[in-house]
Enzyme design. Structure first.
Site, PDB file in Angstrom:
ATOM      1  N   GLU A  99     -11.952  -0.865  -8.455  1.00 50.70           N
ATOM      2  CA  GLU A  99     -12.854  -0.296  -9.462  1.00 50.70           C
ATOM      3  C   GLU A  99     -14.237  -0.034  -8.812  1.00 50.70           C
ATOM      4  OE1 GLU A  99     -14.807  -3.294 -12.140  1.00 50.70           O
ATOM      5  OE2 GLU A  99     -14.757  -1.784 -13.695  1.00 50.70           O
ATOM      6  N   LYS A 174     -10.726   2.670 -19.178  1.00 48.65           N
ATOM      7  CA  LYS A 174     -10.973   1.301 -19.471  1.00 48.65           C
ATOM      8  C   LYS A 174     -11.046   1.043 -21.005  1.00 48.65           C
ATOM      9  CE  LYS A 174     -13.563  -2.579 -17.670  1.00 48.65           C
ATOM     10  NZ  LYS A 174     -14.893  -2.683 -16.605  1.00 48.65           N
ATOM     11  N   CYS A 216     -10.221  -4.385 -14.310  1.00 48.44           N
ATOM     12  CA  CYS A 216     -11.190  -5.390 -14.307  1.00 48.44           C
ATOM     13  C   CYS A 216     -11.346  -6.490 -15.545  1.00 48.44           C
ATOM     14  CB  CYS A 216     -12.684  -4.913 -13.934  1.00 48.44           C
ATOM     15  SG  CYS A 216     -13.876  -6.048 -13.423  1.00 48.44           S
TER      16      CYS A 216
HETATM   17  O1  LIG Z   1     -20.600  -0.779 -12.828  1.00 50.13           O
HETATM   18  C1  LIG Z   1     -19.870  -0.050 -12.395  1.00 50.13           C
HETATM   19  O2  LIG Z   1     -20.040   1.158 -11.778  1.00 50.13           O
HETATM   20  C2  LIG Z   1     -18.352  -0.279 -12.491  1.00 50.13           C
HETATM   21  N1  LIG Z   1     -17.986  -1.015 -13.460  1.00 50.13           N
HETATM   22  C3  LIG Z   1     -17.748  -2.443 -13.350  1.00 50.13           C
HETATM   23  O3  LIG Z   1     -18.237  -2.975 -12.441  1.00 50.13           O
HETATM   24  C4  LIG Z   1     -17.619  -3.416 -14.651  1.00 50.13           C
HETATM   25  C5  LIG Z   1     -18.742  -3.344 -15.584  1.00 50.13           C
HETATM   26  S1  LIG Z   1     -20.333  -3.588 -15.259  1.00 50.13           S
HETATM   27  N2  LIG Z   1     -17.283  -4.680 -14.102  1.00 50.13           N
HETATM   28  C6  LIG Z   1     -16.909  -5.573 -14.901  1.00 50.13           C
HETATM   29  O4  LIG Z   1     -16.149  -5.296 -15.848  1.00 50.13           O
HETATM   30  C7  LIG Z   1     -16.827  -7.059 -14.309  1.00 50.13           C
HETATM   31  C8  LIG Z   1     -16.222  -8.201 -15.210  1.00 50.13           C
HETATM   32  C9  LIG Z   1     -16.501  -9.392 -14.889  1.00 50.13           C
HETATM   33  O5  LIG Z   1     -17.150  -9.779 -13.861  1.00 50.13           O
HETATM   34  C10 LIG Z   1     -15.904 -10.669 -15.651  1.00 50.13           C
HETATM   35  O6  LIG Z   1     -15.000 -10.399 -16.481  1.00 50.13           O
HETATM   36  O7  LIG Z   1     -16.226 -11.829 -15.361  1.00 50.13           O
END
Ligand SMILES: O=C(O)CNC(=O)[C@H](CS)NC(=O)CCC(=O)C(=O)O
Length: 340
Positions: A99, A174, A216
């Site tokens: 990701e 997603k 993710c």
């Molecule tokens: O921000 C971006 O550019 C790309 N997107 C992400 O990295 C996303 C949203 S902030 N991260 C997750 O979903 C982590 C989930 C996680 O850490 C959990 O389920 O514990």
């Protein structure tokens, strides 16, 4: 001590354990120091003996790439391209990127500014890379300006699958957005910049098997993995950027649980290390087989690991433990509603 060491070397400890000639208590009594080693051997060999795999060099090889994306898109592409080239040299037919392989920005405004449509330069560069290297690419979470960008000014977190000719074979946006605040890690409010996708996609045939796409935070929703397995997935992918608090506590457990429940291979390319002053990721990219064994894992820092995908073995696991026949859908009607 001598007996335990003798047993280990000469009679295959896991074999004796399985036959019941020796158990873990007895083993730890005989040789406490060996217990851990014995268990880790057992873990690697709990694959039942009758379930020998095909000759491994005939099986498709996949590569899982681990990177530390920053806000620098050009540098990120260079790093990913080097890993993909390495994967191709090593004989992989399919390489998985995590990701946010394109970038990890400082804030939502920068995320939106750096985003591109599917037809933009970045995807064109990756299509060319797939063609040059002659392998398929799972681009695990691209910050995509969709058709509705002009109206919404928000993006999708889009998993793109390219074939070895560089064509887009599938996209998945997603569906579960990560809006969580965990003490000790940077708050995540994905919906500030991102729109959730409307649906999951049917699994796609690739040279390694049928792949179900996810991203993710989706891994926390076993409903999605079951839906993908029931739609025919043999490999589930969870390209990720787990944080430093939920990562150590949940990451490997979730991946192995999804693999055991769905009896699929689970491939999880992860972000690792420090992206910028405010954000770091857990790493630990891995491949889990349908028995739940971790068959490949990346070490610390950027790099890749490789695994063979053995679909004959997957079918044997499904025969041995027919959970999909034993399921009781008549009981689970309310699944998915918020807890009251
Ligand atoms: O921000 C971006 O550019 C790309 N997107 C992400 O990295 C996303 C949203 S902030 N991260 C997750 O979903 C982590 C989930 C996680 O850490 C959990 O389920 O514990």
């Amino acid at each position: 001590m001598v007996l335990a060491a003798f047993s280990c070397r000469s009679y295959s400890l896991p074999f004796l354990l399985r036959l019941g000639f020796i158990n873990n208590q007895l083993l730890s009594f005989l040789c406490p120091g060996l217990r851990i080693r014995g268990l880790s051997v057992l873990c690697a060999q709990t694959r039942p003996r009758a379930m020998a795999s095909s000759s491994s060099w005939e099986l498709p090889l996949v590569a899982v790439c681990q990177v530390t994306s920053t806000p620098d898109k050009q540098q990120n592409f260079k790093t990913c391209a080097e890993l993909v080239q390495e994967a191709a040299r090593l004989g992989a037919c399919l390489a998985f990127l995590p990701e946010a392989f394109d970038f990890i920005a400082h804030d939502p405004a920068e995320t939106l500014r750096l985003s591109e449509p599917l037809g933009g330069n970045l995807l064109e560069n990756y299509a060319q890379l797939a063609r040059e290297c002659g392998l398929w690419l799972s681009l695990g979470g691209f910050h995509e300006r969709g058709q509705d960008w002009e109206q919404t000014q928000k993006i999708y977190n889009c998993h793109v699958l390219l074939n070895s000719k560089g064509s887009v074979v599938a996209t998945y946006r997603k569906t579960h957005l990560c809006d969580v605040e965990i003490p000790g890690q940077e708050p995540m409010r994905e919906s500030n910049s991102t729109i959730p996708g409307p649906s999951f996609e049917s699994p796609v045939s690739t040279p390694a098997g049928k792949i179900g796409l996810a991203i993710c935070y989706d891994i926390r929703f076993p409903e999605l993995s079951l839906a993908l397995a029931q739609a025919g997935a043999e490999i589930l992918t969870y390209p990720s950027a787990f944080g430093p608090i939920t990562g150590p506590a949940h990451w490997e457990v979730l991946l192995r649980a999804r693999a055991i429940e769905t009896q699929c291979y689970v491939v999880a390319a992860a972000q690792c290390g420090r992206h910028h002053a405010k954000r770091a990721s857990h790493g630990h990219s891995m491949v889990v087989d349908p028995w739940g064994t971790v068959v490949a894992r990346c070490s610390e820092g950027p790099g890749l690991c490789l695994a063979r995908i053995d679909l004959k073995y997957l079918r044997q696991v499904r025969q041995l433990l027919p959970v999909f026949q034993h399921r009781r859908p008549d009981l689970y009607g309310k699944l998915g509603h918020p807890l009251s």
